[in-house]
Design an enzyme around this catalytic site. Structure first.
Site, short mmCIF file in Angstrom:
data_model
loop_
_atom_site.label_atom_id
_atom_site.label_comp_id
_atom_site.label_asym_id
_atom_site.label_seq_id
_atom_site.Cartn_x
_atom_site.Cartn_y
_atom_site.Cartn_z
N ARG A 135 0.73 -1.37 -0.10
CA ARG A 135 -0.08 0.06 0.04
C ARG A 135 0.80 1.24 -0.07
O ARG A 135 0.61 2.06 -0.83
CB ARG A 135 -1.19 0.06 1.15
CG ARG A 135 -2.23 -1.04 0.82
CD ARG A 135 -3.16 -1.09 2.20
NE ARG A 135 -2.32 -1.28 3.47
CZ ARG A 135 -2.71 -1.09 4.48
NH1 ARG A 135 -3.88 -0.63 4.86
NH2 ARG A 135 -1.98 -1.74 5.76
N ASN A 159 -6.80 -2.50 1.28
CA ASN A 159 -6.79 -4.12 1.45
C ASN A 159 -8.12 -4.61 1.22
O ASN A 159 -8.79 -4.25 2.11
CB ASN A 159 -5.81 -4.62 2.70
CG ASN A 159 -4.47 -4.67 2.72
OD1 ASN A 159 -3.94 -4.32 1.55
ND2 ASN A 159 -3.92 -4.63 3.73
#
Ligand SMILES: [Zn+2]
Ligand SMILES: [Zn+2]
Length: 762
Positions: free
Chosen positions: A19, A37
C-alpha cells in the site's frame, strides 16, 4: 482529459509494503484516489488523473513493486472519475480481513543489511533491523491483519525518529512498515550462561562469537525459535554436540556469512545460489566438496550438505564476528521435540546441550523451523516447508463444501485446514510419537482456525487410515466430541492428490496414474505400502501395481535394525539352514538386544509385510554394508543416493514385473551375488536407476491402458535423484508431475486429505 481506473491486484500484496508503494507511485504521478486491502489476498486501487500519468503508474506498478510481493493477477476497469481531493491509504475493513493471507516471515533484505554494516547509520550493528520488505511476520503475529498492535512488536513503541519515518510517505521502506524499530526503541539482546546468569558484556553477539570460536556451544534465539551454534570445523566439538544432542548421525545444517564462504566447502550452481538468496532464505542442500575444512562429522556418509544464509541481523552480526564465517546452526530442541521458542523453556530444556545463550526480549508467538529444499534431478523439492513459506495458502480451483481439518499422518507431520477455495498447511511439526509434538500440531491448527474463523463443530475431521497413528486416534475422539464426520484417507492416495492439486490438476471425474514411493503407509489390505502404482481420482483410487512384499521381522523393529530385513529375506527365500550360517557371521550389535531366534522362526508368518520402497532400499543398503543401525528417518535412502553418485549401470541387473508386481527378490539375490565383484557405487546406482525405470515403465503401460493423461509422482523417495531419473526414462513421452510447493514426503499428506474428503462428501 481526466480518466479513472479501478485496479484489483491479487497475490502476495499484504504485509509487504504494498500500500505505501502504491501511495508513492500514485502521488509521484500526481494521481488522486485510494488504496485499500480487500478480502482474500487482494488490494484495490482507485486512481484518477491525466491519461499519460495513469499509464506511467501502471508501468511503475510492474517495475518497481516491493521485492517480497508477488502479483498473480491485475484486473483493470475504467470507471467514472469521482474527483478525489488526494490519494489516501484507507484503513482495511475488519470483516474483510478475515480472509487475508497471513504473511510469512521474510529474510533480511540487502538494504537493511547495509544499514547494519554502515557505521554512520543509526541501525549500525542493530540485530533487529527490518523494513517493509523484510523481517518477521507470521512468527510474531497474534492475529490478523498484520498491524503492529497485533504482533509482539507492540511492546516496543516507536521512538520519535522511527515514528517520523513511519509517517513519511516518501520513506519507501519504513512508511507504514509495521515491524520497524531501532536501537533506541527496539528489542534488546543479552548473553547468559547455561543457568540463565546474565553476563555483563558490551556486545553480546561479539562475545558469543568469541565463545563459539573458543569451542563452546551456544544457544541463539533467532526469529522462529532457538538455534544451537557451534564450530563446524572442529571434529571434537561436532562430536561433543552429537553426544549432547543425542544425534549420532543425522546431518547438521550450516549457516554461512555469504556465498563466498559456502564455496569453501560446497559446490554451488546458479539455481542453488538463487534459492539461498531468495527472501525465504531456506536451508538448501548442495553438493559437499571434498574439503579438509569441514569436519567429517557434520554430515557423515552424505554427499550433500544443508546450508543457509543469515536471515536476521542477529545471525548476520554473529557470523561476521566469528573466525570461520560459517557455523553449525541446528534446531534448538531436544531430539524429536518441538523447536524451543521461549527464554525460560530454553533454560529448562537446553541447559545440558549448550554452554551459553544469546537471548532477546521479543516474544516469538508462532514457532517455526527453517525450511529445507534441494534440487532433485533438476527440480526444486521441499524436504521441509516452514519458515518463509508458511502460512501461505494454496488456492484451489473449486470451493470446499465445508471447512475441513486434516491431521496428516505420523512422521514429519504437517496439519492443514481448508475452507472456501483455500488450503492452509501448518508449519513443520515433527513426528507424532510424543505429546509435545501433538500439542504443537493442535496449537498450530487452532491458530489457523481462529484466524480464519473455522470451527470444530462445523468441520470435517480427516486422518490417515492407519488405526495405530496417534493422529487417527485423536481425530476419532474429536469427531465424536463435536459430533462431526471423521474421514480416513489412504496414505498414498493422499500423496498423489496433493501433488495433483499443487499442479492445478482437477481429478474430479477423470483419473491419473500415480507413483507413490515412500517408507510406510497403511494399505487397504493391512500391509505396509510404499511402492505403489495407483489409478487415482480425487474421490477414489485403485491399486494397479506395487513392489513385491518383503517380510518385516518384528514389525517396526526391522526399520531401526535393517539387518532383520536381510535375515527375513534369507529365511524366506533360501531357507533356515542358510540363515543359520548367515547369523554365525554377523555382528550381534547389529541386532536388537531383545532379538530371539526362536521367535523369529516361530512367528515369521505372522510378521507384517511391506511393498515399501524405503524398506526395500534399506535391505539393499544392509547388503552393501552401508550402515548398521538406522538413527534417523530416511538415513539409508540418503546414504544410498550418496553412494550412487558417480556409479554406472550393471546391464544384467533388472527387475521383472508379473501382473503389476515388481519382483524384487531376484535383484536382491543378484546384489548379494555381485557384492564382491562390483563397486558399491555401481551397485547402488544400478538398483536406484532400475527401480525408477521399472516403476516408470509400469506406470506408462497403465496410463496407456487406462487412457490417462498424467503420471504423478510423490512420496519421500521422490527426492532421490536416481530413482527420479529412472522414472523419467521409464515414462517416455508421458507428462509427469511432481510436488512443487509441498514436500513430496509426508508434509503433503494433510493437503491431499482435505481434497479427498471434500470429494468423498459429494
Ligand atoms: Zn529490510
Ligand atoms: Zn526507534
Amino acid at each position: 482529459m481526466k480518466k479513472a481506473l479501478k485496479i484489483t491486484i491479487t497475490g502476495i500484496v499484504q504485509g509487504v509494503g504494498f500500500r505505501p508503494f502504491i501511495y508513492r507511485i500514485a502521488t509521484k504521478h500526481g494521481l488522486k484516489g485510494y488504496v485499500i486491502n480487500r478480502g482474500g489476498s487482494e488490494v484495490e486501487v482507485w486512481i484518477e488523473g491525466e491519461e499519460a500519468n495513469l499509464r506511467y503508474f501502471l508501468k511503475s506498478l510492474n517495475r518497481e513493486k516491493p521485492l517480497p510481493s508477488l502479483i498473480y493477477n491485475i484486473k483493470i476497469k475504467e470507471v467514472i472519475p469521482k474527483n478525489y481531493a488526494n490519494f489516501a491509504i484507507r484503513k482495511s475493513i475488519k470483516e474483510l480481513s478475515s480472509f487475508s493471507m497471513i504473511p510469512p516471515d521474510i529474510g533480511i533484505c540487502n538494504q537493511c543489511l547495509s544499514e547494519i554494516k554502515n557505521q554512520k547509520s543509526r541501525w549500525y550493528n542493530y540485530p533487529f533491523n527490518s523494513c517493509a520488505w523484510c523481517g518477521p511476520r507470521f512468527s510474531i503475529m497474534y492475529r490478523i491483519p498484520y498491524d503492529r498492535v497485533n504482533t509482539s512488536m507492540r511492546e516496543f513503541p516507536l521512538c520519535e525518529k522511527c515514528k517520523a519515518e513511519y509517517n513519511d510517505p516518501n520513506n519507501i521502506r519504513r512508511f507504514h512498515a509495521q515491524g520497524i524499530s531501532c536501537p533506541t526503541c527496539g528489542p534488546r539482546i543479552w548473553l547468559t550462561d547455561n543457568l540463565g546468569q546474565k553476563i555483563d558484556v558490551k556486545d553480546p553477539l561479539e562475545e558469543a562469537a568469541r565463545l563459539i570460536d573458543e569451542g563452546f556451544i551456544v544457544g541463539i534465539k533467532g526469529l522462529g525459535g532457538f538455534h544451537i551454534a557451534a564450530l563446524a570445523t572442529d571434529d571434537n566439538i561436532v562430536l561433543e554436540l552429537r553426544k549432547r544432542k543425542e544425534r549420532p548421525q543425522k546431518p547438521f545444517a550450516l549457516m554461512a556469512l555469504d556465498i563466498e564462504y559456502i564455496k569453501s566447502f560446497g559446490t554451488l550452481t546458479d539455481r542453488h545460489k538463487a534459492l539461498l538468496e531468495s527472501y525465504e532464505k531456506p536451508i538448501v542442500l548442495i553438493p559437499k566438496k571434498n574439503s579438509p575444512i569441514l569436519s567429517k562429522y557434520v554430515a557423515p556418509g552424505l554427499d550433500l550438505i544443508g546450508v543457509m544464509l543469515p536471515y536476521t541481523g542477529i545471525h548476520y552480526i554473529l557470523l561476521s564476528k566469528t573466525r570461520d564465517k560459517f557455523l553449525i546452526m541446528t534446531s534448538g530442541n531436544k531430539s524429536g521435540r518441538p523447536l524451543i521458542k521461549d527464554n525460560d523453556d530454553a533454560l529448562a530444556k537446553l541447559k545440558g546441550i549448550v554452554d551459553y545463550f544469546v537471548m532477546h526480549n521479543r516474544k516469538i508467538v508462532n514457532r517455526i523451523d527453517d525450511s529445507v529444499v534441494r534440487l532433485t534431478n533438476g527440480n526444486v523439492s521441499f524436504l521441509r516447508r516452514s519458515r518463509g513459506y508458511v502460512p501461505k495458502w494454496i488456492h484451489v480451483p473449486f470451493k470446499f463444501q465445508r471447512s475441513i481439518i486434516a491431521l496428516g499422518a505420523y512422521l514429519s507431520n504437517v496439519g492443514s485446514i481448508a475452507f472456501d477455495r483455500y488450503i492452509i498447511p501448518t508449519q513443520y511439526i515433527g513426528d507424532m510419537d510424543n505429546l509435545e509434538n501433538i500439542d504443537f500440531l493442535f496449537d498450530s491448527i487452532n491458530f489457523l482456525m481462529s484466524m480464519y474463523k473455522v470451527k470444530w463443530n462445523s468441520s470435517i475431521i480427516v486422518s490417515d487410515l492407519n488405526p495405530a497413528y496417534s493422529t487417527t486416534l485423536v481425530a476419532s475422539r474429536l469427531a465424536s466430541k463435536y459430533g462431526v464426520n471423521h474421514i480416513k484417507v489412504q496414505h498414498h492416495h493422499a500423496h498423489i492428490v496433493a501433488a495433483a492439486i499443487e499442479n492445478g490438476i482437477i481429478l474430479d471425474d477423470r483419473h491419473a496414474i500415480g507413483i507413490a514411493i515412500d517408507g510406510v503407509g497403511w494399505g487397504t489390505d493391512g500391509s505396509v505400502w510404499g511402492g505403489e502404482i495407483l489409478l487415482s481420482s480425487f474421490k477414489e483410487f485403485s491399486r494397479l501395481g506395487h513392489l513385491e512384499y518383503i517380510t518385516l521381522p518384528f514389525g517396526d523393529l526391522s526399520t531401526k535394525y535393517p539387518m532383520l530385513l536381510l535375515m527375513g529375506f534369507i529365511l524366506e527365500n533360501e531357507g533356515e539352514e542358510k540363515l543359520i550360517s548367515f547369523i554365525g557371521d554377523i555382528d550381534k550389535k547389529l541386532l536388537p538386544s531383545s532379538f530371539n531366534y526362536e521367535i523369529l522362526i516361530r512367528k515369521f508368518r505372522e510378521f507384517p509385510k511391506a511393498s515399501s520402497v524405503g524398506r526395500f532400499l534399506e535391505l539393499i543398503g544392509t547388503i552393501l554394508g552401508i550402515y548398521p543401525i538406522r538413527t534417523y528417518e530416511g538415513e539409508l535412502e540418503m546414504k544410498l543416493e550418496s553412494l550412487a553418485r558417480g556409479g554406472s549401470i550393471i546391464p544384467h541387473v533388472k527387475f521383472d514385473v508379473e501382473n503389476g508386481v515388481i519382483i524384487t527378490k531376484d535383484v536382491i539375490r543378484k546384489i548379494i551375488e555381485l557384492k564382491n565383484s562390483f563397486s558399491v557405487h555401481d551397485l547402488a546406482y544400478t538398483v536406484l536407476i532400475r527401480l525408477g525405470e521399472t516403476l516408470g515403465s509400469l506406470a506408462y503401460d497403465m496410463a496407456k491402458e487406462y487412457g490417462t493423461e498424467y503420471i504423478i509422482v510423490s512420496g519421500g523417495a521422490a527426492v532421490n535423484d536416481y530413482i527420479i531419473r529412472g522414472i523419467k526414462k521409464g515414462v517416455r513421452n508421458m507428462k509427469i508431475l511432481f510436488n512443487k510447493e509441498l514436500p513430496p514426503g509426508d508434509g503433503c499428506i494433510s493437503v491431499g486429505q482435505t481434497v479427498i474428503s471434500n470429494f468423498i462428501l459429494k
